[in-house]
Design an enzyme around this catalytic site. Structure first.
Site, PDB file in Angstrom:
ATOM      1  N   ASP A 306      38.157  24.934  26.706  1.00  0.00           N
ATOM      2  CA  ASP A 306      37.096  24.295  27.327  1.00  0.00           C
ATOM      3  C   ASP A 306      37.522  24.119  28.882  1.00  0.00           C
ATOM      4  OD1 ASP A 306      35.259  22.266  28.243  1.00  0.00           O
ATOM      5  OD2 ASP A 306      36.261  20.688  27.743  1.00  0.00           O
ATOM      6  N   GLU A 309      40.285  21.611  30.301  1.00  0.00           N
ATOM      7  CA  GLU A 309      41.629  22.067  30.067  1.00  0.00           C
ATOM      8  C   GLU A 309      42.308  22.836  31.104  1.00  0.00           C
ATOM      9  OE1 GLU A 309      43.768  20.659  27.160  1.00  0.00           O
ATOM     10  OE2 GLU A 309      41.794  19.480  27.406  1.00  0.00           O
ATOM     11  N   ASP A 341      38.366  20.584  22.437  1.00  0.00           N
ATOM     12  CA  ASP A 341      39.001  21.438  23.525  1.00  0.00           C
ATOM     13  C   ASP A 341      39.161  22.847  23.260  1.00  0.00           C
ATOM     14  OD1 ASP A 341      39.168  19.172  24.982  1.00  0.00           O
ATOM     15  OD2 ASP A 341      40.967  18.421  23.994  1.00  0.00           O
ATOM     16  N   GLU A 372      40.816  19.101  19.075  1.00  0.00           N
ATOM     17  CA  GLU A 372      40.657  17.964  19.976  1.00  0.00           C
ATOM     18  C   GLU A 372      42.642  17.685  20.507  1.00  0.00           C
ATOM     19  OE1 GLU A 372      39.530  15.464  22.834  1.00  0.00           O
ATOM     20  OE2 GLU A 372      38.210  16.672  21.528  1.00  0.00           O
ATOM     21  N   ARG A 373      42.688  18.099  21.874  1.00  0.00           N
ATOM     22  CA  ARG A 373      44.093  17.967  22.341  1.00  0.00           C
ATOM     23  C   ARG A 373      44.344  16.537  22.964  1.00  0.00           C
ATOM     24  NH1 ARG A 373      46.078  21.221  27.561  1.00  0.00           N
ATOM     25  NH2 ARG A 373      48.302  20.599  27.640  1.00  0.00           N
TER      26      ARG A 373
END
Length: 595
Positions: A306, A309, A341, A372-373
């Site tokens: 993404d 990021e 992400d 998802e980070r």
């Protein structure tokens, strides 16, 4: 006259004068179309979005003028102008506008004809008919022909409509003309404004109105007269500027896919870049477009990052992630992801065609893994403002079966945050145990990049000998796709995956929601109501209105408080209980403010 007719008149006048207020009136019209109740005056319209003091004042002035000319008892819900408005809606949403055609037609008869032919200045107005081979022309014809086919659903999605209408239009539906931002798809908004096309649901569904059906039938008859029938297929042509999205949305055809696999297993040799022995993808573009499959050796596994990021916030820290991925030799692509992400796509390999400006765009199918980070500070902030719960809800509904939470700095970094470290640890454990996510805990950005690298290489190994099939969101929601996949995987190793275009479009955060979805979100804001509990309540009462009706039918206060207590939820089929039932009752049934 009706509010919508008044707003359209104001919009058209502003448009003729080149004023920017035409956009304000258009927004007000769009807001008005969503309101289902009758309006008595301009002041009542102020509750709607995009209706300010100025617009409401104009409506009241025109209503007062109408009463002066026709008397205070004249009906305002059945004036002649309503004939030209959207059916089923204009009769209820009404107020006033000075009658422009009353002198020519005092009885009100023929109002429909005058509305169609005369403008505000009394000039003749031509009926809107899109020119041949334009975007509007192609959309109307494609929808009409789809409706004439046996078993038609009566509507088409955006990607389906673009694909079917492209060969009827000279311009691309996805690639804008040089020097502009407009494509052939831009004409769809005009068709909706002219009441020829209707847009509903999310993802969007497009269908013809009665007026659009009549016009499309005329265009079809002219098309048959000029070309001798549309059933005759034209020779395949190659579009030099065909967009990637149109290629990705080719539907899955199980019968063709099974026949293709049978042909390969019966001795047909298979080489990378070829669908069947002797037929390359580039040499046979129609076959490549119609098939919903990507065969082994014909695609690459690519990590999608993404763009958030890599931009904003701590630029040095985010650039470190990119540098680590490049240092590890990971093939990745930075793009906008509407959910998550990181994820992986299987990108089809294509061979450049001599004479083409660029290689034909290949399909992109999304693998069932999405990450998802979260840094600890971000996790803390998302828990406080409610994003953490919402993100988990959206990840569960995105259509990918294996969501992953990547948590960074889970040690001493939590000591200086506003939430105790034990609370953060409990939130992480609940994410894995209760919500069913896989949680990976790392210490810094470098370990995150290492985990993404290992995952990419593992997925490349896992999918290297698999045939990939495209599944649609509708089939996935009905449960049919999953059953088909499980049956096929016993015969040939392959996977049924979503196209990236359909996945990303369906994951838009601010898309329109149904009443049922809004009710579910409301319930999940109550402390103690999980997704399973909200789903169980929705099975019995799908809307707030149905729940209030059930409360109204209860005999006593105690029955209302215990109405939801016996509803069972989850795999263990536990009861929601009297405490939560009482809380929901107090929230929705208390007439005044809650104490």
């Amino acid at each position: 006259m009706c509010v919508e007719g008044c707003q359209r008149s104001s919009r058209d006048q502003a448009k003729e004068r080149g004023l920017k207020t035409q956009h304000v009136y258009q927004k007000a019209i769009s807001s008005l179309k969503k309101y289902p109740l009758p309006l008595k005056n301009g002041r009542e319209a102020k509750i709607l979005q995009n209706f300010g003091d100025g617009i409401c004042k104009i409506l009241d002035e025109r209503l007062e003028k109408h009463y002066k000319e026709h008397g205070p008892d004249v009906p305002i819900h059945s004036l002649p102008c309503g004939a030209g408005l959207r059916r089923g809606r204009s009769a209820n949403l009404a107020t006033s506008q000075p009658p422009t055609n009353s002198a020519k037609d005092p009885s009100g008869r023929g109002g429909r004809k005058l509305k169609r032919q005369l403008g505000d200045g009394g000039k003749m107005k031509r009926e809107y008919v899109p020119q041949k081979r334009t975007g509007g022309y192609a959309v109307l014809l494609a929808l009409y022909r789809h409706c004439q086919t046996p078993g038609s659903k009566g509507f088409m999605s955006k990607l389906e409509l673009q694909r079917e209408a492209q060969h009827l239009c000279d311009k691309s539906f996805t690639v804008p003309d040089l020097g502009t931002k407009y494509t052939a798809w831009s004409s769809v908004s005009t068709l909706i404004q002219k009441d020829l096309l209707m847009k509903t649901h999310s993802p969007a569904r497009y269908c013809l109105t009665e007026q659009g059906l009549a016009l499309a039938e005329r265009l079809e008859s002219e098309e048959r007269g000029s070309e001798g029938g549309w059933q005759v297929e034209e020779p395949p042509t190659v579009d030099l500027m065909e967009d990637e999205e149109e290629e990705e949305d080719r539907g899955d055809r199980p019968v063709e896919a099974t026949a293709l696999l049978a042909s390969v297993t019966q001795g047909g040799s298979l080489e990378p870049g070829l669908r069947i022995s002797g037929k390359s993808q580039a040499a046979d573009p129609d076959r490549r477009e119609d098939g919903g499959t990507i065969l082994p050796g014909c695609y690459d596994i690519v990590l999608c990052v993404d763009f958030i990021e890599t931009t904003g916030g701590s630029a040095a820290r985010k650039q470190e992630l990119v540098k680590e991925l490049q240092r590890n030799g990971v093939t990745f692509d930075i793009r906008k992801l509407n959910v998550g992400d990181f994820l992986w796509v299987a990108r089809e390999r294509v061979t450049p065609v001599p004479g083409q400006l660029r290689p034909p765009p290949g399909k992109e199918l999304v693998l069932d893994y999405i990450i998802e980070r979260k840094r600890m500070d971000d996790l803390c902030g998302s828990i406080i403002d409610g994003r953490f719960r919402e993100q988990k809800f959206r990840l569960k509904r995105c259509g990918l079966r294996k969501p992953i939470y990547l948590v960074e700095e889970c040690g001493s970094a939590a000591a200086h945050l506003s939430i105790p470290e034990n609370t953060l640890q409990q939130a992480i454990v609940n994410t894995q145990v209760v919500d069913g996510f896989f949680v990976k805990i790392v210490q810094d950005v470098r370990e995150s990049a290492a985990y993404l690298t290992v995952m990419t290489r593992q997925l490349q190994k896992l999918y290297q000998n698999r045939t990939l099939f495209c599944r649609s969101m509708e089939e996935d929601g009905d449960g049919g796709s999953e059953g088909q996949c499980s049956g096929r995987e016993r015969e040939v190793p392959f996977c049924c995956l979503l196209s990236f275009a359909e996945f990303n479009q369906g994951a838009v955060k601010n898309k329109s929601q149904t009443v049922r979805e809004v009710f579910a979100r409301q319930l999940m804001q109550i402390s103690g109501i999980s997704g399973d509990k909200a789903a169980a309540i929705l099975e019995h009462y799908s809307t707030v209105s149905s729940l209030l009706q059930a409360y109204d039918q209860c005999c006593s206060e105690g029955d209302r408080e215990k109405l939801l207590s016996s509803i069972r939820y989850g795999k263990l089929k536990r009861n929601i209980g009297p405490s939560l039932s009482r809380t929901i009752y107090q929230l929705y049934w208390t007439p005044g403010p809650l104490s």
